[in-house]
Design an enzyme around this catalytic site. Structure first.
Site, PDB file in Angstrom:
ATOM      1  N   SER A  83      31.371 100.524 -22.445  1.00 32.18           N
ATOM      2  CA  SER A  83      31.683 101.358 -23.360  1.00 32.18           C
ATOM      3  C   SER A  83      32.995 101.977 -23.566  1.00 32.18           C
ATOM      4  CB  SER A  83      30.637 102.682 -22.740  1.00 32.18           C
ATOM      5  OG  SER A  83      29.243 102.281 -22.719  1.00 32.18           O
ATOM      6  N   GLY A  84      33.234 102.403 -24.851  1.00 37.47           N
ATOM      7  CA  GLY A  84      34.532 103.014 -25.440  1.00 37.47           C
ATOM      8  C   GLY A  84      34.767 101.844 -26.375  1.00 37.47           C
ATOM      9  N   THR A  86      37.533  99.844 -26.647  1.00 35.29           N
ATOM     10  CA  THR A  86      37.806  98.392 -26.436  1.00 35.29           C
ATOM     11  C   THR A  86      36.606  97.514 -26.116  1.00 35.29           C
ATOM     12  OG1 THR A  86      39.724  99.484 -25.264  1.00 35.29           O
ATOM     13  CG2 THR A  86      39.764  97.100 -25.281  1.00 35.29           C
ATOM     14  N   ASP A 139      34.459  95.576 -19.554  1.00 42.77           N
ATOM     15  CA  ASP A 139      34.619  97.056 -19.885  1.00 42.77           C
ATOM     16  C   ASP A 139      35.896  97.400 -20.059  1.00 42.77           C
ATOM     17  OD1 ASP A 139      33.816  99.555 -20.132  1.00 42.77           O
ATOM     18  OD2 ASP A 139      32.487  99.740 -18.410  1.00 42.77           O
ATOM     19  N   GLY A 140      36.292  98.545 -20.550  1.00 39.10           N
ATOM     20  CA  GLY A 140      37.568  98.997 -20.556  1.00 39.10           C
ATOM     21  C   GLY A 140      37.771 100.197 -19.496  1.00 39.10           C
ATOM     22  N   LYS A 152      37.335 105.705 -14.772  1.00 31.61           N
ATOM     23  CA  LYS A 152      36.644 105.292 -15.984  1.00 31.61           C
ATOM     24  C   LYS A 152      35.744 106.480 -16.356  1.00 31.61           C
ATOM     25  CE  LYS A 152      34.367 101.387 -16.571  1.00 31.61           C
ATOM     26  NZ  LYS A 152      34.786 101.664 -18.147  1.00 31.61           N
ATOM     27  N   GLY A 153      35.432 106.742 -17.370  1.00 32.00           N
ATOM     28  CA  GLY A 153      34.171 107.867 -17.675  1.00 32.00           C
ATOM     29  C   GLY A 153      34.965 108.913 -18.811  1.00 32.00           C
ATOM     30  N   GLY A 155      34.835 108.455 -21.789  1.00 31.00           N
ATOM     31  CA  GLY A 155      33.790 108.617 -22.779  1.00 31.00           C
ATOM     32  C   GLY A 155      32.163 108.957 -22.156  1.00 31.00           C
ATOM     33  N   GLU A 161      27.877 102.619 -16.540  1.00 33.61           N
ATOM     34  CA  GLU A 161      29.060 101.608 -16.168  1.00 33.61           C
ATOM     35  C   GLU A 161      29.321 101.211 -14.731  1.00 33.61           C
ATOM     36  OE1 GLU A 161      32.247 102.617 -19.815  1.00 33.61           O
ATOM     37  OE2 GLU A 161      32.459 103.683 -17.897  1.00 33.61           O
TER      38      GLU A 161
HETATM   39  O1  LIG Z   1      33.036 106.233 -20.280  1.00 30.69           O
HETATM   40  C1  LIG Z   1      33.805 105.521 -20.952  1.00 30.69           C
HETATM   41  C2  LIG Z   1      34.336 104.309 -20.394  1.00 30.69           C
HETATM   42  O2  LIG Z   1      34.769 104.314 -18.938  1.00 30.69           O
HETATM   43  C3  LIG Z   1      35.504 103.541 -21.185  1.00 30.69           C
HETATM   44  O3  LIG Z   1      35.469 102.332 -20.738  1.00 30.69           O
HETATM   45  C4  LIG Z   1      36.992 104.196 -20.885  1.00 30.69           C
HETATM   46  O4  LIG Z   1      36.853 105.449 -21.324  1.00 30.69           O
HETATM   47  C5  LIG Z   1      37.944 103.559 -21.596  1.00 30.69           C
HETATM   48  O5  LIG Z   1      37.859 103.540 -23.272  1.00 30.69           O
HETATM   49  P1  LIG Z   1      38.551 103.091 -24.319  1.00 30.69           P
HETATM   50  O6  LIG Z   1      38.862 101.633 -24.197  1.00 30.69           O
HETATM   51  O7  LIG Z   1      38.088 103.557 -25.442  1.00 30.69           O
HETATM   52  O8  LIG Z   1      40.152 103.411 -24.141  1.00 30.69           O
END
Ligand SMILES: O=C[C@H](O)[C@H](O)[C@H](O)COP(=O)(O)O
EC number: 5.3.1.6
Length: 285
Positions: A83-84, A86, A139-140, A152-153, A155, A161
């Site tokens: 999720s997120g 990326t 995952d990101g 992580k988290g 979002g 996740e």
């Molecule tokens: O809960 C969200 C997740 O852990 C995302 O993978 C994390 O926040 C990274 O998100 P982004 O790729 O938008 O930086």
């Protein structure tokens, strides 16, 4: 409309056998999944297949990391979708590749929003309990250190996740280099807590000098996760022993999960440097 910008959506090549079931929340876009809240804006209406997404360097880097990850997905894989922002780019590129190369890919999603996104892109998404294995999850991460441990988290998707990640044979993280830090803690650690008695957990975290803060929505209400819990973000800069902290948090009644992902990531793909860092090739641990 997204579907018109993505012709592979129109072919029906990726049939949905059994949509993911998120405890009755199926089909609903919940406020808890508004990823723009203090985090990022994923604009689904953008057809950002490479040239279009390049509004900023960070976005370019995310695209590069996502492209590298897509190359690692074999045909017939069962893929965990993170999720997120990326991970969302990865999902789009994976859908495109699956369509172009007629790949047979089955996906498991880590949030309601990811599930909806993947289905919208024409990917086959099934409930986690409909598969007996997950080959690879992409995952990101909000922050990652030199040992490929991370936070992580951001979002609020950390619980699903972590469930998907710990049931995956391989975990690939896709990041831009701003996420890499020698030591974790620049990013506040999300802790997911059941609503009942949450203030007691909050007060306990205060006594542990973790400077807890409730995560709020724009309207001031506490943000609710896909599982109906709250998120308390804590400051871990003063914590020397993070594995111990992870254990302590996990043992706390009322805490469902925390965003410390220790010894989970197998491969880190860094967009801007084009680096692929493999955990089993690290010289330290
Ligand atoms: O809960 C969200 C997740 O852990 C995302 O993978 C994390 O926040 C990274 O998100 P982004 O790729 O938008 O930086």
């Amino acid at each position: 409309m997204v579907a018109l910008a993505r012709p592979w959506l129109l072919t029906g090549a990726n049939k949905v056998d059994r949509p993911a079931d998120f405890s009755g929340e199926k089909g609903k876009m919940r406020e808890s999944n508004n990823w723009f809240k203090g985090h990022f804006c994923y604009n689904k209406s953008n057809d950002y297949s490479l040239p279009v997404v390049g509004g900023s360097n960070v976005n370019d880097d995310k695209v590069k990391a996502a492209q590298m990850a897509v190359e690692l997905i074999p045909n017939q894989a069962i893929v965990g979708l993170g999720s997120g922002s990326t991970a969302s780019i990865f999902i789009d590129l994976l859908a495109k590749k699956a369509h172009e190369e007629q790949m047979d890919i089955t996906c498991v999603a880590t949030s309601v929003q990811t599930s909806q996104l993947a289905l919208g892109f024409g990917l086959k998404v099934v409930d986690i309990d409909a598969v007996d294995r997950i080959d690879v999850t992409v995952d990101g991460a909000d922050e990652v250190d030199g040992n490929l441990n991370g936070i992580k988290g951001g979002g609020a998707a950390l619980l699903f996740e972590k469930i998907v990640a710990t049931n995956s044979t391989k975990n690939i993280w896709v990041v831009d280099s701003s996420k890499q830090h020698l030591r974790l803690g620049s990013y506040r650690l999300p802790v997911e807590v059941v609503k009942f008695g949450v203030h007691h957990v909050f007060n306990y975290l205060k006594t542990r000098d973790l400077k807890p803060v409730y995560r709020q929505q724009e309207d001031g209400n506490y943000l609710t996760t896909d599982s109906g819990n709250y998120i308390i973000d804590v400051d871990i800069t003063g914590q020397e022993d993070l594995p111990q902290l992870a254990q302590d948090l996990k043992a706390l009644t009322g805490v469902v999960e925390h965003g410390l992902f220790i010894d989970i990531c197998d491969v880190l793909l860094v967009g801007n440097t084009g680096q692929a860092i493999y955990k089993d090739q690290l010289t330290h641990s």
